[in-house]
Design a protein around this motif. Structure first.
Motif, mmCIF file in Angstrom:
data_model
loop_
_atom_site.group_PDB
_atom_site.id
_atom_site.type_symbol
_atom_site.label_atom_id
_atom_site.label_comp_id
_atom_site.label_asym_id
_atom_site.label_seq_id
_atom_site.Cartn_x
_atom_site.Cartn_y
_atom_site.Cartn_z
ATOM 1 N N THR A 168 0.851 -1.188 0.000
ATOM 2 C CA THR A 168 0.000 0.000 0.000
ATOM 3 C C THR A 168 0.893 1.246 0.000
ATOM 4 N N TRP A 169 0.297 2.382 -0.344
ATOM 5 C CA TRP A 169 1.043 3.637 -0.265
ATOM 6 C C TRP A 169 1.452 3.942 1.173
ATOM 7 N N ASP A 170 0.601 3.620 2.125
ATOM 8 C CA ASP A 170 0.943 3.868 3.532
ATOM 9 C C ASP A 170 2.220 3.130 3.917
ATOM 10 N N PHE A 171 2.338 1.873 3.481
ATOM 11 C CA PHE A 171 3.543 1.103 3.782
ATOM 12 C C PHE A 171 4.761 1.737 3.121
ATOM 13 N N VAL A 172 4.625 2.093 1.849
ATOM 14 C CA VAL A 172 5.751 2.665 1.096
ATOM 15 C C VAL A 172 6.225 3.973 1.730
ATOM 16 N N ILE A 173 5.290 4.822 2.129
ATOM 17 C CA ILE A 173 5.646 6.107 2.751
ATOM 18 C C ILE A 173 6.380 5.888 4.067
ATOM 19 N N ASP A 174 5.852 4.999 4.888
ATOM 20 C CA ASP A 174 6.480 4.700 6.176
ATOM 21 C C ASP A 174 7.879 4.113 5.978
ATOM 22 N N ALA A 175 8.000 3.179 5.023
ATOM 23 C CA ALA A 175 9.298 2.547 4.766
ATOM 24 C C ALA A 175 10.306 3.566 4.237
ATOM 25 N N ALA A 176 9.860 4.440 3.347
ATOM 26 C CA ALA A 176 10.768 5.432 2.759
ATOM 27 C C ALA A 176 11.383 6.320 3.836
ATOM 28 N N LYS A 177 10.582 6.717 4.805
ATOM 29 C CA LYS A 177 11.083 7.569 5.878
ATOM 30 C C LYS A 177 12.080 6.812 6.768
ATOM 31 N N LYS A 178 11.795 5.525 7.007
ATOM 32 C CA LYS A 178 12.687 4.725 7.854
ATOM 33 C C LYS A 178 14.010 4.404 7.157
#
Length: 446
Positions: A168-178
């Protein structure tokens, strides 16, 4: 006196012998046809140019001149030339957007003579349909693509993250920041920012589809003033500010490929064709640390993947149709695929055009991205690209002649928002105004 007579006799004998040799054995000079081919500066096309001598060796009567251009420049030059009947090129590299529009304007010659071994039925149905009009092929696909997530498996492991196959986009956004480590020169995500209807707008239109947005409603009214586009552009700009590289508004496909291959991107969402480059040790410092996933979704039933092919076509103004068809048949054939495999390995053959490639065990063994590439192409639906109904076909574009200009104009506004020289709201308002104006001018709306 005797010596002078002998010299005259010898000259006559030699002249007679040379004349006889010409009549009996000397081959006349081969009449040359020179093809001028316009293409894009992508890796697969550069490789094709390097292999051109394989074609000319089999066709000594044909010489090839290449004009290789950056994507936006290629589109501009080719469109101008074909619209004005300039006759500058004999073979064009064009996309799935142009083929049906130009074919209906009689700007392209149908490819009826690609030879008995060409096997057009082997072309992937989605790709073949995209370059055909009324069942006739008007361009031959050199490579086909959708889009996918390419990511660094080592960085994911270090961060304790597991990439789902359908994120999901939520996962991708969270992962990108981490994953972002700006002091170490690693950015969580790399995405297209360079303005152009086939550059940043290819990505952003596909992304917007997954957020439920659309270019036009059923009555051709532009939709940039709707919340779905606001969410798309806000998410994109915020994500790139938090986890993207500096200067992202200047980055297109090639720039992001270079960043990823040098180890500076944790994730890159872009064309499936890039998969062979990011996993090639000759090109990539992280070749053995790359995983793949489907383009992200927002839970609305559409992933942010597109459908595209770079194709070879013949402009109606060319006087060298027979030679052009010979070249196109060679460059898009099964034999060309085998030629690349023999030189560069099966993992590096042009992907996304032929069913037989995805049934070839040699290819599947060395291409870890093959299954997801085919799944992404199959998932893209040009006839129903959006969550809501639309009057156009095309996944990351609307297949109308006006889109090229409109898409580039909107792309400039959105690139400015990414660069910080405009706000998201101002960019959307400008996109809405400009698109409404052009659609009124073209007669779609009053």
């Amino acid at each position: 006196m005797l010596n002078a007579v002998r010299e005259v006799i010898v000259k006559h004998v030699l002249s007679a012998l040379l004349g006889a040799a010409t009549l009996l054995g000397a081959a006349p000079s081969v009449a040359q046809t020179s093809l001028t081919i316009a293409t894009v500066n992508n890796g697969d096309m550069i490789r094709m140019q390097a292999l051109t001598n394989e074609f000319t060796a089999k066709n000594p009567d044909i010489t090839v001149k290449w004009v290789t251009l950056e994507e936006n420049v290629l589109r501009q030059r080719v469109t101008t030339d074909i619209a004005t009947k300039g006759g500058q090129f004999d073979v064009l590299t064009i996309g799935t957007y142009e083929v049906p529009i130009w074919a209906k304007k009689n700007w392209l010659i149908p490819l009826d003579n690609l030879g008995p071994d060409y096997d057009a039925a082997d072309l992937l149905p989605k790709i073949r349909d995209a370059v055909s009009v009324s069942g006739k092929l008007y361009a031959a696909p050199f490579y086909g693509e959708s889009s996918m997530v390419m990511y660094r498996t080592d960085l994911f492991q270090k961060a304790g993250l597991t990439m789902p196959e359908n994120p999901t986009w939520d996962f991708v956004i969270d992962a990108a920041k981490k994953l972002t480590d700006k002091s170490g020169g690693v950015f969580g995500i790399c995405l297209r920012g360079k303005a152009g209807w086939g550059e940043n707008m290819a990505f952003l239109t596909a992304m917007s589809n997954s957020f439920g947005a659309r270019w036009f409603d059923e009555k051709w009214q532009p939709q940039f003033d709707k919340p779905e586009w606001k969410k798309t552009l806000s998410t994109y700009v915020d994500l790139m500010k938090a986890a993207g590289p500096p200067g992202a508004s200047s980055n297109g496909f090639n720039e992001n490929l270079a960043l990823f291959n040098s180890g500076k991107c944790g994730m890159w969402i872009d064309a499936t064709v890039a998969a062979s480059f990011v996993t090639n040790p000759k090109d990539s410092k992280v070749a053995d640390k790359v995983g793949f996933a489907l383009a992200p979704n927002a839970g609305l039933g559409k992933n942010a993947n597109w459908l595209w092919a770079w194709n070879l076509a013949i402009p109606a103004g060319s006087k060298k149709t027979a030679a052009a068809e010979k070249f196109i048949a060679w460059a898009t054939s099964k034999d060309y695929t085998k030629l690349v495999a023999s030189k560069e390995g099966w993992a590096n053959v042009p992907p996304g055009t032929r069913t037989s490639l995805y049934q070839n065990p040699e290819y599947l063994k060395v291409a870890p991205f093959a299954r997801l590439t085919l799944a992404s192409i199959d998932a893209a639906d040009p006839n129903k690209p959006t969550v809501q109904s639309v009057p156009y076909v095309g996944v990351q574009y609307a297949a109308i002649p006006e889109f090229q200009g409109i898409g580039t104009s909107v792309g400039q506004q959105f690139s400015a928002a990414l660069a910080g020289s405009s706000t998201v709201d101002a960019a959307l308002a400008a996109a809405q105004t400009a698109t409404e104006r052009e659609m009124k001018r073209a007669g779609y709306i009053k």
